[in-house]
Design a protein around this motif. Structure first.
Motif, PDB file in Angstrom:
ATOM      1  N   ASN A  10     -38.274  54.777 102.635  1.00  0.00           N
ATOM      2  CA  ASN A  10     -37.334  53.800 103.179  1.00  0.00           C
ATOM      3  C   ASN A  10     -36.285  53.431 102.142  1.00  0.00           C
ATOM      4  OD1 ASN A  10     -38.579  53.601 105.783  1.00  0.00           O
ATOM      5  ND2 ASN A  10     -40.237  52.508 104.775  1.00  0.00           N
ATOM      6  N   MET A  11     -35.455  54.413 101.845  1.00  0.00           N
ATOM      7  CA  MET A  11     -34.359  54.266 100.884  1.00  0.00           C
ATOM      8  C   MET A  11     -33.278  55.278 101.226  1.00  0.00           C
ATOM      9  SD  MET A  11     -36.167  54.085  97.140  1.00  0.00           S
ATOM     10  CE  MET A  11     -34.677  53.546  96.312  1.00  0.00           C
ATOM     11  N   ASN A  99     -30.666  54.486 105.401  1.00  0.00           N
ATOM     12  CA  ASN A  99     -31.752  53.811 104.679  1.00  0.00           C
ATOM     13  C   ASN A  99     -33.084  54.539 104.766  1.00  0.00           C
ATOM     14  OD1 ASN A  99     -30.331  51.489 103.666  1.00  0.00           O
ATOM     15  ND2 ASN A  99     -30.153  50.867 105.807  1.00  0.00           N
ATOM     16  N   LYS A 100     -33.084  55.805 105.152  1.00  0.00           N
ATOM     17  CA  LYS A 100     -34.347  56.527 105.279  1.00  0.00           C
ATOM     18  C   LYS A 100     -34.151  57.994 104.891  1.00  0.00           C
ATOM     19  CE  LYS A 100     -38.304  56.875 108.310  1.00  0.00           C
ATOM     20  NZ  LYS A 100     -38.823  56.471 109.625  1.00  0.00           N
ATOM     21  N   THR A 101     -35.076  58.474 104.057  1.00  0.00           N
ATOM     22  CA  THR A 101     -35.056  59.847 103.565  1.00  0.00           C
ATOM     23  C   THR A 101     -36.438  60.452 103.756  1.00  0.00           C
ATOM     24  OG1 THR A 101     -33.467  59.193 101.860  1.00  0.00           O
ATOM     25  CG2 THR A 101     -34.632  61.283 101.515  1.00  0.00           C
ATOM     26  N   VAL A 102     -36.486  61.693 104.190  1.00  0.00           N
ATOM     27  CA  VAL A 102     -37.744  62.426 104.250  1.00  0.00           C
ATOM     28  C   VAL A 102     -37.789  63.381 103.055  1.00  0.00           C
ATOM     29  CG1 VAL A 102     -39.111  64.128 105.522  1.00  0.00           C
ATOM     30  CG2 VAL A 102     -37.975  62.285 106.753  1.00  0.00           C
ATOM     31  N   TRP A 103     -38.886  63.302 102.298  1.00  0.00           N
ATOM     32  CA  TRP A 103     -39.138  64.254 101.226  1.00  0.00           C
ATOM     33  C   TRP A 103     -40.152  65.257 101.773  1.00  0.00           C
ATOM     34  CZ3 TRP A 103     -41.808  62.883  95.925  1.00  0.00           C
ATOM     35  CH2 TRP A 103     -41.976  64.056  95.177  1.00  0.00           C
ATOM     36  N   LYS A 104     -39.710  66.500 101.913  1.00  0.00           N
ATOM     37  CA  LYS A 104     -40.571  67.580 102.405  1.00  0.00           C
ATOM     38  C   LYS A 104     -40.864  68.506 101.230  1.00  0.00           C
ATOM     39  CE  LYS A 104     -40.502  71.417 105.687  1.00  0.00           C
ATOM     40  NZ  LYS A 104     -39.668  72.062 106.724  1.00  0.00           N
ATOM     41  N   SER A 105     -42.131  68.747 100.982  1.00  0.00           N
ATOM     42  CA  SER A 105     -42.560  69.592  99.882  1.00  0.00           C
ATOM     43  C   SER A 105     -43.255  70.838 100.444  1.00  0.00           C
ATOM     44  CB  SER A 105     -43.514  68.817  98.969  1.00  0.00           C
ATOM     45  OG  SER A 105     -43.962  69.616  97.903  1.00  0.00           O
ATOM     46  N   VAL A 106     -42.693  72.009 100.132  1.00  0.00           N
ATOM     47  CA  VAL A 106     -43.251  73.291 100.569  1.00  0.00           C
ATOM     48  C   VAL A 106     -43.904  73.922  99.338  1.00  0.00           C
ATOM     49  CG1 VAL A 106     -42.751  75.544 101.585  1.00  0.00           C
ATOM     50  CG2 VAL A 106     -41.412  73.523 102.275  1.00  0.00           C
ATOM     51  N   ASN A 107     -45.197  74.196  99.432  1.00  0.00           N
ATOM     52  CA  ASN A 107     -45.968  74.657  98.278  1.00  0.00           C
ATOM     53  C   ASN A 107     -46.609  76.012  98.527  1.00  0.00           C
ATOM     54  OD1 ASN A 107     -46.545  72.136  96.263  1.00  0.00           O
ATOM     55  ND2 ASN A 107     -46.115  71.488  98.344  1.00  0.00           N
ATOM     56  N   GLU A 108     -46.570  76.846  97.506  1.00  0.00           N
ATOM     57  CA  GLU A 108     -47.308  78.106  97.523  1.00  0.00           C
ATOM     58  C   GLU A 108     -48.119  78.176  96.243  1.00  0.00           C
ATOM     59  OE1 GLU A 108     -46.706  82.954  97.473  1.00  0.00           O
ATOM     60  OE2 GLU A 108     -44.938  81.669  97.611  1.00  0.00           O
ATOM     61  N   PHE A 109     -49.418  78.346  96.395  1.00  0.00           N
ATOM     62  CA  PHE A 109     -50.334  78.450  95.260  1.00  0.00           C
ATOM     63  C   PHE A 109     -50.901  79.851  95.172  1.00  0.00           C
ATOM     64  CE2 PHE A 109     -50.581  73.849  95.384  1.00  0.00           C
ATOM     65  CZ  PHE A 109     -50.818  73.515  94.063  1.00  0.00           C
ATOM     66  N   ARG A 110     -51.003  80.352  93.936  1.00  0.00           N
ATOM     67  CA  ARG A 110     -51.752  81.565  93.630  1.00  0.00           C
ATOM     68  C   ARG A 110     -52.656  81.225  92.457  1.00  0.00           C
ATOM     69  NH1 ARG A 110     -46.563  85.486  93.378  1.00  0.00           N
ATOM     70  NH2 ARG A 110     -45.854  85.151  95.520  1.00  0.00           N
ATOM     71  N   CYS A 111     -53.910  81.482  92.625  1.00  0.00           N
ATOM     72  CA  CYS A 111     -54.870  81.116  91.587  1.00  0.00           C
ATOM     73  C   CYS A 111     -55.756  82.291  91.224  1.00  0.00           C
ATOM     74  CB  CYS A 111     -55.748  79.954  92.072  1.00  0.00           C
ATOM     75  SG  CYS A 111     -54.833  78.446  92.423  1.00  0.00           S
ATOM     76  N   SER A 112     -56.393  82.158  90.065  1.00  0.00           N
ATOM     77  CA  SER A 112     -57.356  83.162  89.634  1.00  0.00           C
ATOM     78  C   SER A 112     -58.628  82.449  89.184  1.00  0.00           C
ATOM     79  CB  SER A 112     -56.777  84.008  88.490  1.00  0.00           C
ATOM     80  OG  SER A 112     -56.486  83.190  87.376  1.00  0.00           O
ATOM     81  N   GLY A 113     -59.683  83.221  89.032  1.00  0.00           N
ATOM     82  CA  GLY A 113     -60.945  82.671  88.562  1.00  0.00           C
ATOM     83  C   GLY A 113     -61.535  81.648  89.524  1.00  0.00           C
ATOM     84  N   PHE A 114     -62.099  80.607  88.959  1.00  0.00           N
ATOM     85  CA  PHE A 114     -62.770  79.564  89.740  1.00  0.00           C
ATOM     86  C   PHE A 114     -61.826  78.914  90.748  1.00  0.00           C
ATOM     87  CE2 PHE A 114     -63.957  75.052  90.193  1.00  0.00           C
ATOM     88  CZ  PHE A 114     -65.178  75.222  90.841  1.00  0.00           C
ATOM     89  N   PHE A 137     -44.832  58.457  94.781  1.00  0.00           N
ATOM     90  CA  PHE A 137     -43.397  58.345  94.565  1.00  0.00           C
ATOM     91  C   PHE A 137     -42.781  57.358  95.548  1.00  0.00           C
ATOM     92  CE2 PHE A 137     -38.986  59.311  95.368  1.00  0.00           C
ATOM     93  CZ  PHE A 137     -38.462  59.305  94.095  1.00  0.00           C
ATOM     94  N   LYS A 138     -43.169  57.462  96.816  1.00  0.00           N
ATOM     95  CA  LYS A 138     -42.658  56.543  97.860  1.00  0.00           C
ATOM     96  C   LYS A 138     -42.924  55.089  97.444  1.00  0.00           C
ATOM     97  CE  LYS A 138     -43.913  55.004 102.520  1.00  0.00           C
ATOM     98  NZ  LYS A 138     -42.633  54.865 103.214  1.00  0.00           N
ATOM     99  N   GLU A 139     -44.168  54.809  97.034  1.00  0.00           N
ATOM    100  CA  GLU A 139     -44.531  53.442  96.647  1.00  0.00           C
ATOM    101  C   GLU A 139     -43.738  52.986  95.430  1.00  0.00           C
ATOM    102  OE1 GLU A 139     -48.794  53.691  96.316  1.00  0.00           O
ATOM    103  OE2 GLU A 139     -49.046  53.628  98.505  1.00  0.00           O
ATOM    104  N   PHE A 140     -43.584  53.863  94.453  1.00  0.00           N
ATOM    105  CA  PHE A 140     -42.789  53.545  93.259  1.00  0.00           C
ATOM    106  C   PHE A 140     -41.340  53.256  93.657  1.00  0.00           C
ATOM    107  CE2 PHE A 140     -39.774  55.698  90.300  1.00  0.00           C
ATOM    108  CZ  PHE A 140     -39.688  54.696  89.348  1.00  0.00           C
ATOM    109  N   ALA A 141     -40.743  54.156  94.422  1.00  0.00           N
ATOM    110  CA  ALA A 141     -39.318  54.025  94.804  1.00  0.00           C
ATOM    111  C   ALA A 141     -39.074  52.766  95.632  1.00  0.00           C
ATOM    112  CB  ALA A 141     -38.866  55.267  95.572  1.00  0.00           C
ATOM    113  N   GLU A 142     -39.933  52.521  96.586  1.00  0.00           N
ATOM    114  CA  GLU A 142     -39.728  51.367  97.472  1.00  0.00           C
ATOM    115  C   GLU A 142     -40.036  50.041  96.792  1.00  0.00           C
ATOM    116  OE1 GLU A 142     -41.958  52.185 101.030  1.00  0.00           O
ATOM    117  OE2 GLU A 142     -40.513  53.687 101.722  1.00  0.00           O
ATOM    118  N   SER A 143     -40.699  50.079  95.634  1.00  0.00           N
ATOM    119  CA  SER A 143     -41.013  48.835  94.918  1.00  0.00           C
ATOM    120  C   SER A 143     -39.882  48.395  94.007  1.00  0.00           C
ATOM    121  CB  SER A 143     -42.300  49.009  94.097  1.00  0.00           C
ATOM    122  OG  SER A 143     -42.059  49.831  92.961  1.00  0.00           O
TER     123      SER A 143
END
Length: 144
Positions: A10-11, A99-114, A137-143
């Motif tokens: 909400n910013m 007064n409103k922004t959407v933060w969309k995070s697109v993630n791709e993970f590649r892992c090895s081992g455990f 981040f939302k809570e930090f920004a809106e505070s």
């Protein structure tokens, strides 16, 4: 493994970007971050490399960030590498209204081992952790 998460902030987008694009603010929304150290390239720009130091419980984790796209206010993307982990993150900031922004995070993970086993058995853990960062981040920004 690939997934997307998003959070409504909400910013105005301009304010969100100003807070997001300041490495000094990372400690306010990334739990366990001990230190952020610039390594090479123009700080904050495409090609720049930085080292992030985290304390996660009793473990210490070092991660290298390489910025791959900086097209703000629309997108900031990077590759994050740690022992056994490669993570490509595309952050998109979508203006809904003045007064409103959407933060969309697109993630791709590649892992090895455990961690490769963890992705297979419990993929939700990675998504949950990413959601936690966005909500922090939302809570930090809106505070402010």
């Amino acid at each position: 493994m690939k997934y997307e998460v998003e959070v409504d902030i909400n910013m105005p987008r301009e304010s969100v970007i100003r807070l997001f694009d300041n490495p000094d603010n990372m400690k306010h929304w990334q739990p366990g971050l001990v230190r952020f150290e610039h390594l090479s390239g123009e700080p904050g720009e495409v090609g720049a490399k930085s080292k992030l130091y985290y304390r996660m419980g009793k473990r210490e984790v070092e991660m290298i960030e390489t910025i791959t796209c900086k097209n703000l206010p629309n997108e900031f993307s990077g590759i994050y590498e740690a022992k056994g982990v490669w993570n490509h993150v595309q952050n998109h900031f979508i203006e809904i209204d003045e007064n409103k922004t959407v933060w969309k995070s697109v993630n791709e993970f590649r892992c090895s081992g455990f961690l490769k086993i963890m992705i297979f058995l419990m993929p939700g853990i990675f998504k949950k952790e990413t959601c936690k960062y966005l909500v922090n981040f939302k809570e930090f920004a809106e505070s402010i």
